[in-house]
Enzyme design. Sequence first.
Site, PDB file in Angstrom:
ATOM      1  N   LYS A  22       0.837  -1.215   0.000  1.00  0.00           N
ATOM      2  CA  LYS A  22       0.000   0.000   0.000  1.00  0.00           C
ATOM      3  C   LYS A  22       0.867   1.257   0.000  1.00  0.00           C
ATOM      4  O   LYS A  22       0.651   2.169  -0.799  1.00  0.00           O
ATOM      5  CB  LYS A  22      -0.895  -0.019   1.247  1.00  0.00           C
ATOM      6  N   ASN A  23       1.837   1.308   0.916  1.00  0.00           N
ATOM      7  CA  ASN A  23       2.598   2.548   1.079  1.00  0.00           C
ATOM      8  C   ASN A  23       3.625   2.782  -0.030  1.00  0.00           C
ATOM      9  O   ASN A  23       4.224   3.854  -0.107  1.00  0.00           O
ATOM     10  CB  ASN A  23       3.283   2.587   2.450  1.00  0.00           C
ATOM     11  N   ARG A  94      -3.782  10.296   4.762  1.00  0.00           N
ATOM     12  CA  ARG A  94      -2.635  11.177   4.817  1.00  0.00           C
ATOM     13  C   ARG A  94      -1.783  11.136   3.544  1.00  0.00           C
ATOM     14  O   ARG A  94      -1.182  12.134   3.132  1.00  0.00           O
ATOM     15  CB  ARG A  94      -1.787  10.811   6.018  1.00  0.00           C
ATOM     16  N   CYS A 118      -4.904  12.046  12.723  1.00  0.00           N
ATOM     17  CA  CYS A 118      -4.802  10.599  12.715  1.00  0.00           C
ATOM     18  C   CYS A 118      -4.620  10.102  14.130  1.00  0.00           C
ATOM     19  O   CYS A 118      -4.030  10.785  14.962  1.00  0.00           O
ATOM     20  CB  CYS A 118      -3.626  10.194  11.846  1.00  0.00           C
ATOM     21  N   ARG A 123       1.161  14.753  13.176  1.00  0.00           N
ATOM     22  CA  ARG A 123       1.849  14.419  11.921  1.00  0.00           C
ATOM     23  C   ARG A 123       2.025  15.667  11.068  1.00  0.00           C
ATOM     24  O   ARG A 123       1.270  15.924  10.131  1.00  0.00           O
ATOM     25  CB  ARG A 123       1.090  13.320  11.173  1.00  0.00           C
ATOM     26  N   ASP A 309       5.307   0.596  12.029  1.00  0.00           N
ATOM     27  CA  ASP A 309       4.062  -0.017  11.552  1.00  0.00           C
ATOM     28  C   ASP A 309       3.895  -1.464  12.010  1.00  0.00           C
ATOM     29  O   ASP A 309       2.866  -2.091  11.724  1.00  0.00           O
ATOM     30  CB  ASP A 309       3.983   0.055  10.015  1.00  0.00           C
ATOM     31  N   ARG A 401      -8.431  -0.405   5.245  1.00  0.00           N
ATOM     32  CA  ARG A 401      -7.574   0.585   4.578  1.00  0.00           C
ATOM     33  C   ARG A 401      -6.262  -0.052   4.143  1.00  0.00           C
ATOM     34  O   ARG A 401      -5.617   0.451   3.230  1.00  0.00           O
ATOM     35  CB  ARG A 401      -7.261   1.736   5.537  1.00  0.00           C
TER      36      ARG A 401
HETATM   37  N1  EPU Z   1       7.576  14.397  10.620  1.00  0.00           N
HETATM   38  C1  EPU Z   1       7.912  15.710  10.877  1.00  0.00           C
HETATM   39  N2  EPU Z   1       7.728  16.616   9.876  1.00  0.00           N
HETATM   40  C2  EPU Z   1       7.256  16.260   8.645  1.00  0.00           C
HETATM   41  C3  EPU Z   1       6.924  14.930   8.407  1.00  0.00           C
HETATM   42  C4  EPU Z   1       7.100  14.011   9.423  1.00  0.00           C
HETATM   43  O1  EPU Z   1       8.360  16.053  11.964  1.00  0.00           O
HETATM   44  O2  EPU Z   1       7.118  17.135   7.786  1.00  0.00           O
HETATM   45  C5  EPU Z   1       7.756  13.405  11.691  1.00  0.00           C
HETATM   46  C6  EPU Z   1       6.473  12.644  12.013  1.00  0.00           C
HETATM   47  O3  EPU Z   1       5.665  13.348  12.918  1.00  0.00           O
HETATM   48  C7  EPU Z   1       7.032  11.356  12.577  1.00  0.00           C
HETATM   49  C8  EPU Z   1       8.286  11.140  11.747  1.00  0.00           C
HETATM   50  O4  EPU Z   1       8.628  12.413  11.216  1.00  0.00           O
HETATM   51  O5  EPU Z   1       7.396  11.556  13.912  1.00  0.00           O
HETATM   52  C9  EPU Z   1       8.131  10.144  10.605  1.00  0.00           C
HETATM   53  O6  EPU Z   1       6.989  10.461   9.819  1.00  0.00           O
HETATM   54  P1  EPU Z   1       6.910  10.181   8.257  1.00  0.00           P
HETATM   55  O7  EPU Z   1       6.757  11.476   7.547  1.00  0.00           O
HETATM   56  O8  EPU Z   1       8.029   9.290   7.850  1.00  0.00           O
HETATM   57  O9  EPU Z   1       5.544   9.406   8.149  1.00  0.00           O
HETATM   58  P2  EPU Z   1       4.573   9.444   6.900  1.00  0.00           P
HETATM   59  O10 EPU Z   1       5.362   9.618   5.685  1.00  0.00           O
HETATM   60  O11 EPU Z   1       3.471  10.386   7.177  1.00  0.00           O
HETATM   61  C10 EPU Z   1       4.653   6.897   6.363  1.00  0.00           C
HETATM   62  C11 EPU Z   1       3.659   5.781   6.284  1.00  0.00           C
HETATM   63  C12 EPU Z   1       3.186   5.412   7.687  1.00  0.00           C
HETATM   64  C13 EPU Z   1       4.407   5.011   8.513  1.00  0.00           C
HETATM   65  C14 EPU Z   1       5.443   6.154   8.508  1.00  0.00           C
HETATM   66  C15 EPU Z   1       6.737   5.803   9.213  1.00  0.00           C
HETATM   67  C16 EPU Z   1       2.620   6.143   4.144  1.00  0.00           C
HETATM   68  C17 EPU Z   1       1.426   6.518   3.379  1.00  0.00           C
HETATM   69  N3  EPU Z   1       2.529   6.201   5.463  1.00  0.00           N
HETATM   70  O12 EPU Z   1       3.957   7.985   6.956  1.00  0.00           O
HETATM   71  O13 EPU Z   1       2.328   4.300   7.541  1.00  0.00           O
HETATM   72  O14 EPU Z   1       4.020   4.754   9.832  1.00  0.00           O
HETATM   73  O15 EPU Z   1       5.773   6.500   7.150  1.00  0.00           O
HETATM   74  O16 EPU Z   1       7.328   4.697   8.634  1.00  0.00           O
HETATM   75  O17 EPU Z   1       3.634   5.780   3.568  1.00  0.00           O
HETATM   76  C18 EPU Z   1       0.515   2.903   8.051  1.00  0.00           C
HETATM   77  O18 EPU Z   1       0.670   2.346   6.954  1.00  0.00           O
HETATM   78  O19 EPU Z   1      -0.238   2.433   8.948  1.00  0.00           O
HETATM   79  C19 EPU Z   1       1.226   4.142   8.342  1.00  0.00           C
HETATM   80  C20 EPU Z   1       0.849   4.984   9.296  1.00  0.00           C
END
Ligand code: EPU
Length: 424
Positions: A22-23, A94, A118, A123, A309, A401
């Site tokens: 998915k991701n 997201r 979320c 986030r 995850d 999802r």
């Molecule tokens: N963060 C910041 N600033 C930003 C973005 C992120 O401080 O601009 C922080 C976040 O708050 C968090 C950390 O950085 O503490 C990592 O967040 P990241 O941006 O890597 O998460 P994401 O890209 O929003 C993806 C996956 C998530 C998974 C995370 C971490 C997708 C669509 N989602 O989220 O997947 O937990 O990476 O590996 O790729 C899930 O599938 O259940 C899921 C939540």
Amino acid sequence: MDALVVTGGRRLTGQVKVSGAKNAALPIMAASILADGPLVLKGVPDLRDIRTMGRLLGKLGVSAERKRGGTMVLKSPSRSNRSRAPYEIMKTMRAGICVLGPLMARRGRAEVSLPGGCAIGDRPVDLHLKGLRALGARLEIEHGYIIGSCRRLRGAEMYLGGPFGSSVTGTANVLMAAVLADGTTVIDCAACEPEVQDLARVLEKMGARIAGIGSPRLVVEGVDHLGGCEHTVIPDRIEAGTFLVAGAATRGDVTVEGARWNDLFGLVNTLREVGAEAERCDGAIRVCARRRLRSIDVTTLPFPGFPTDLQAQMMAALTTADGISVVTEKIFPDRFMHVAELGRMGARIRKQASAAVVHGTEQLSGAPVMASDLRASAALVIAALMARGKTTISRVYHLDRGYEHLEKKLRRLGATIRRVNLKS
Ligand code: EPU
């Protein structure tokens, strides 16, 4: 509203095939905005988030047509000024934020709603904005929307680390913008997750020039034009990991076909430390647990560390381990919604700041519980499979999802699980 009813206490045994990730699929779908030709994606799982991304792309003029057998064909119009990603869609998923980079690079404008809150905590998107601004995008937040405009983006050097390390979708967004920028971009502290690597490989197939894929330093030479391509999405390491944990937690013997060893080594190492056997077999990973698991300390980290995850699922398995485990969350410090629900099943867990202390108990007992987010729901399913008696998990739309045919796959492994409709 659908619920899952699980009668626990059975060992899971047999083989299960993992679906496409998915991701990985979600940002790759967004990358279709960048391409002049059709993007043919194979191995796209049939999930609610994927359908939502299809709807979002539709609002942006991209057609996303699902064919038979997990193939999806995405076509972006060669010229379009559609640039609005509405709140009504963005609030539910997201990953919708991944259209921001491609819109800026290809259409020079974007009106993208900030994605919805979320259940796993705060986030922010500051790293996405920082990277795109470094490339020359003008971005403001107005009325809950990111309003962006730019002429052609310019390559730049940037550091994308935040307080919790790199950002997966942040790296994806900036990378998708940099591939069409004028000149060289260096992204330092880039996310190394397999899903980001898969996106980079697709972009390469479209004609992008990217060095350092899989490392924390990506170097991109911008090109003027990207074409279509064909690509098979990588297998879902989190789905695979969920089955492996379920296998170990039920003292079963489960082989997950398609699971990639290098993508899951952080988990494999943990499963071995708790006393399960884990081995790599021809395009699959097999886990086998013959006795009660041992307690362990687990800390989530960016790839190749133990994935956030899989934190909830591993915690579920540790609830009946012998001894005391400490589970520390270094990516999303508030991602502990499952703790209270696991407690309803007899788990003894105390949350302390960004960690949870789990006192292993002999056995869980089935109870009515409520799913709060995708991975917490998977943890409840694992707990239910381990527990004595019947567990009813409500709000399973969270599971839908991210897990394709979950009940069917679990039933094939011997689980007693069915979906019912609870009249609410
Ligand atoms: N963060 C910041 N600033 C930003 C973005 C992120 O401080 O601009 C922080 C976040 O708050 C968090 C950390 O950085 O503490 C990592 O967040 P990241 O941006 O890597 O998460 P994401 O890209 O929003 C993806 C996956 C998530 C998974 C995370 C971490 C997708 C669509 N989602 O989220 O997947 O937990 O990476 O590996 O790729 C899930 O599938 O259940 C899921 C939540």
